[in-house]
Design a protein around this motif. Structure first.
Motif, PDB file in Angstrom:
ATOM      1  N   ILE A   1     -46.887 -55.482  98.788  1.00  0.00           N
ATOM      2  CA  ILE A   1     -46.822 -55.927  97.400  1.00  0.00           C
ATOM      3  C   ILE A   1     -46.056 -54.890  96.595  1.00  0.00           C
ATOM      4  N   ASP A   2     -45.078 -55.367  95.853  1.00  0.00           N
ATOM      5  CA  ASP A   2     -44.308 -54.508  94.956  1.00  0.00           C
ATOM      6  C   ASP A   2     -44.379 -55.132  93.567  1.00  0.00           C
ATOM      7  N   PHE A   3     -44.899 -54.389  92.610  1.00  0.00           N
ATOM      8  CA  PHE A   3     -45.013 -54.882  91.238  1.00  0.00           C
ATOM      9  C   PHE A   3     -43.659 -54.908  90.531  1.00  0.00           C
ATOM     10  N   GLY A   4     -42.648 -54.308  91.134  1.00  0.00           N
ATOM     11  CA  GLY A   4     -41.342 -54.245  90.475  1.00  0.00           C
ATOM     12  C   GLY A   4     -41.382 -53.364  89.243  1.00  0.00           C
ATOM     13  N   LEU A   5     -42.085 -52.249  89.385  1.00  0.00           N
ATOM     14  CA  LEU A   5     -42.194 -51.316  88.268  1.00  0.00           C
ATOM     15  C   LEU A   5     -40.831 -50.705  87.958  1.00  0.00           C
ATOM     16  N   PRO A   6     -40.564 -50.466  86.685  1.00  0.00           N
ATOM     17  CA  PRO A   6     -39.247 -49.912  86.324  1.00  0.00           C
ATOM     18  C   PRO A   6     -39.066 -48.501  86.858  1.00  0.00           C
ATOM     19  N   LYS A   7     -37.855 -48.186  87.222  1.00  0.00           N
ATOM     20  CA  LYS A   7     -37.519 -46.850  87.726  1.00  0.00           C
ATOM     21  C   LYS A   7     -37.210 -45.899  86.581  1.00  0.00           C
TER      22      LYS A   7
ATOM     23  N   THR B   1     -42.622 -53.967  81.822  1.00  0.00           N
ATOM     24  CA  THR B   1     -42.335 -55.270  82.402  1.00  0.00           C
ATOM     25  C   THR B   1     -42.230 -55.126  83.907  1.00  0.00           C
ATOM     26  N   MET B   2     -42.942 -56.019  84.592  1.00  0.00           N
ATOM     27  CA  MET B   2     -42.974 -56.011  86.053  1.00  0.00           C
ATOM     28  C   MET B   2     -42.457 -57.349  86.569  1.00  0.00           C
ATOM     29  N   ASP B   3     -41.910 -57.339  87.772  1.00  0.00           N
ATOM     30  CA  ASP B   3     -41.457 -58.562  88.422  1.00  0.00           C
ATOM     31  C   ASP B   3     -41.932 -58.501  89.871  1.00  0.00           C
ATOM     32  N   PHE B   4     -42.965 -59.258  90.176  1.00  0.00           N
ATOM     33  CA  PHE B   4     -43.654 -59.185  91.463  1.00  0.00           C
ATOM     34  C   PHE B   4     -42.840 -59.813  92.597  1.00  0.00           C
ATOM     35  N   ASN B   5     -42.854 -59.183  93.768  1.00  0.00           N
ATOM     36  CA  ASN B   5     -42.085 -59.640  94.939  1.00  0.00           C
ATOM     37  C   ASN B   5     -42.877 -60.624  95.794  1.00  0.00           C
ATOM     38  N   VAL B   6     -43.401 -61.669  95.217  1.00  0.00           N
ATOM     39  CA  VAL B   6     -44.239 -62.610  95.967  1.00  0.00           C
ATOM     40  C   VAL B   6     -43.490 -63.211  97.159  1.00  0.00           C
ATOM     41  N   ASP B   7     -44.270 -63.595  98.178  1.00  0.00           N
ATOM     42  CA  ASP B   7     -43.700 -64.264  99.351  1.00  0.00           C
ATOM     43  C   ASP B   7     -43.458 -65.743  99.083  1.00  0.00           C
TER      44      ASP B   7
ATOM     45  N   MET C   1     -27.044 -52.382  83.536  1.00  0.00           N
ATOM     46  CA  MET C   1     -27.119 -53.823  83.714  1.00  0.00           C
ATOM     47  C   MET C   1     -28.547 -54.218  84.081  1.00  0.00           C
ATOM     48  N   ARG C   2     -29.109 -55.132  83.322  1.00  0.00           N
ATOM     49  CA  ARG C   2     -30.480 -55.575  83.572  1.00  0.00           C
ATOM     50  C   ARG C   2     -30.483 -56.752  84.542  1.00  0.00           C
ATOM     51  N   ARG C   3     -31.442 -56.725  85.439  1.00  0.00           N
ATOM     52  CA  ARG C   3     -31.612 -57.787  86.418  1.00  0.00           C
ATOM     53  C   ARG C   3     -32.337 -58.975  85.786  1.00  0.00           C
ATOM     54  N   VAL C   4     -32.021 -60.178  86.194  1.00  0.00           N
ATOM     55  CA  VAL C   4     -32.707 -61.367  85.704  1.00  0.00           C
ATOM     56  C   VAL C   4     -34.110 -61.384  86.307  1.00  0.00           C
ATOM     57  N   LYS C   5     -35.096 -61.601  85.463  1.00  0.00           N
ATOM     58  CA  LYS C   5     -36.486 -61.603  85.907  1.00  0.00           C
ATOM     59  C   LYS C   5     -36.853 -62.971  86.481  1.00  0.00           C
ATOM     60  N   SER C   6     -37.760 -62.957  87.455  1.00  0.00           N
ATOM     61  CA  SER C   6     -38.236 -64.199  88.049  1.00  0.00           C
ATOM     62  C   SER C   6     -39.311 -64.827  87.163  1.00  0.00           C
ATOM     63  N   MET C   7     -39.755 -65.988  87.536  1.00  0.00           N
ATOM     64  CA  MET C   7     -40.806 -66.676  86.786  1.00  0.00           C
ATOM     65  C   MET C   7     -42.163 -65.984  86.916  1.00  0.00           C
ATOM     66  N   TYR C   8     -42.264 -64.992  87.796  1.00  0.00           N
ATOM     67  CA  TYR C   8     -43.522 -64.275  88.002  1.00  0.00           C
ATOM     68  C   TYR C   8     -43.603 -62.996  87.173  1.00  0.00           C
ATOM     69  N   ALA C   9     -42.542 -62.654  86.483  1.00  0.00           N
ATOM     70  CA  ALA C   9     -42.497 -61.421  85.695  1.00  0.00           C
ATOM     71  C   ALA C   9     -43.498 -61.481  84.545  1.00  0.00           C
ATOM     72  N   GLN C  10     -44.103 -60.346  84.286  1.00  0.00           N
ATOM     73  CA  GLN C  10     -45.077 -60.208  83.198  1.00  0.00           C
ATOM     74  C   GLN C  10     -44.874 -58.852  82.536  1.00  0.00           C
ATOM     75  N   THR C  11     -45.286 -58.740  81.286  1.00  0.00           N
ATOM     76  CA  THR C  11     -45.222 -57.472  80.577  1.00  0.00           C
ATOM     77  C   THR C  11     -46.631 -56.963  80.324  1.00  0.00           C
ATOM     78  N   PHE C  12     -46.902 -55.784  80.835  1.00  0.00           N
ATOM     79  CA  PHE C  12     -48.175 -55.101  80.621  1.00  0.00           C
ATOM     80  C   PHE C  12     -48.108 -54.500  79.226  1.00  0.00           C
ATOM     81  N   ASN C  13     -48.915 -55.050  78.302  1.00  0.00           N
ATOM     82  CA  ASN C  13     -48.860 -54.617  76.904  1.00  0.00           C
ATOM     83  C   ASN C  13     -50.259 -54.579  76.307  1.00  0.00           C
TER      84      ASN C  13
END
Length: 113
Positions: A82-88, A98-104, A1-13
């Motif tokens: 800071i957690d980039f939300g890197l995939p496990k 694809t990363m999803d940053f844990n901004v405050d 099951m994939r988690r919904v990404k926040s508006m801060y998510a970006q894909t390093f490509n």
């Protein structure tokens, strides 16, 4: 099951600075950048999302100019890291990450005029 990404998510490509066709290299690079920005957070007490976007080659957004992390052990606004939300999962077949940053959130209220 994939988690919904926040508006801060970006894909390093391939459009990003320092991207490689090697997924493992990209993960190592991004983990190193995450460690670096955590050191910056502890030293400066803040990091804006814009700083990370700029470093990695993502477009700067209006929101990234005021959203970020603020380091305060006495009155924490967030996680104090800071957690980039890197995939496990290491089994992906693409070098893109694809990363999803844990901004405050908005940290501008932590600064005085």
């Amino acid at each position: 099951m994939r988690r919904v990404k926040s508006m801060y998510a970006q894909t390093f490509n391939s459009t990003c600075k320092d991207w490689s066709e090697n997924r493992e290299f990209n993960l190592l690079y991004l983990k190193a950048q995450q460690r670096y920005f955590n050191d910056v957070l502890k030293a400066k007490r803040y990091v804006f999302l814009r700083d990370i976007y700029e470093c990695l080659g993502f477009p700067i957004t209006k929101t990234s100019l005021f959203v970020g992390w603020y380091y305060d052990l006495d009155k924490p606004l967030g996680d104090n890291y800071i957690d980039f939300g890197l995939p496990k999962d290491e089994e992906e077949n693409t070098a893109n990450i694809t990363m999803d940053f844990n901004v405050d959130g908005d940290i501008t209220n932590r600064f005085k005029d």
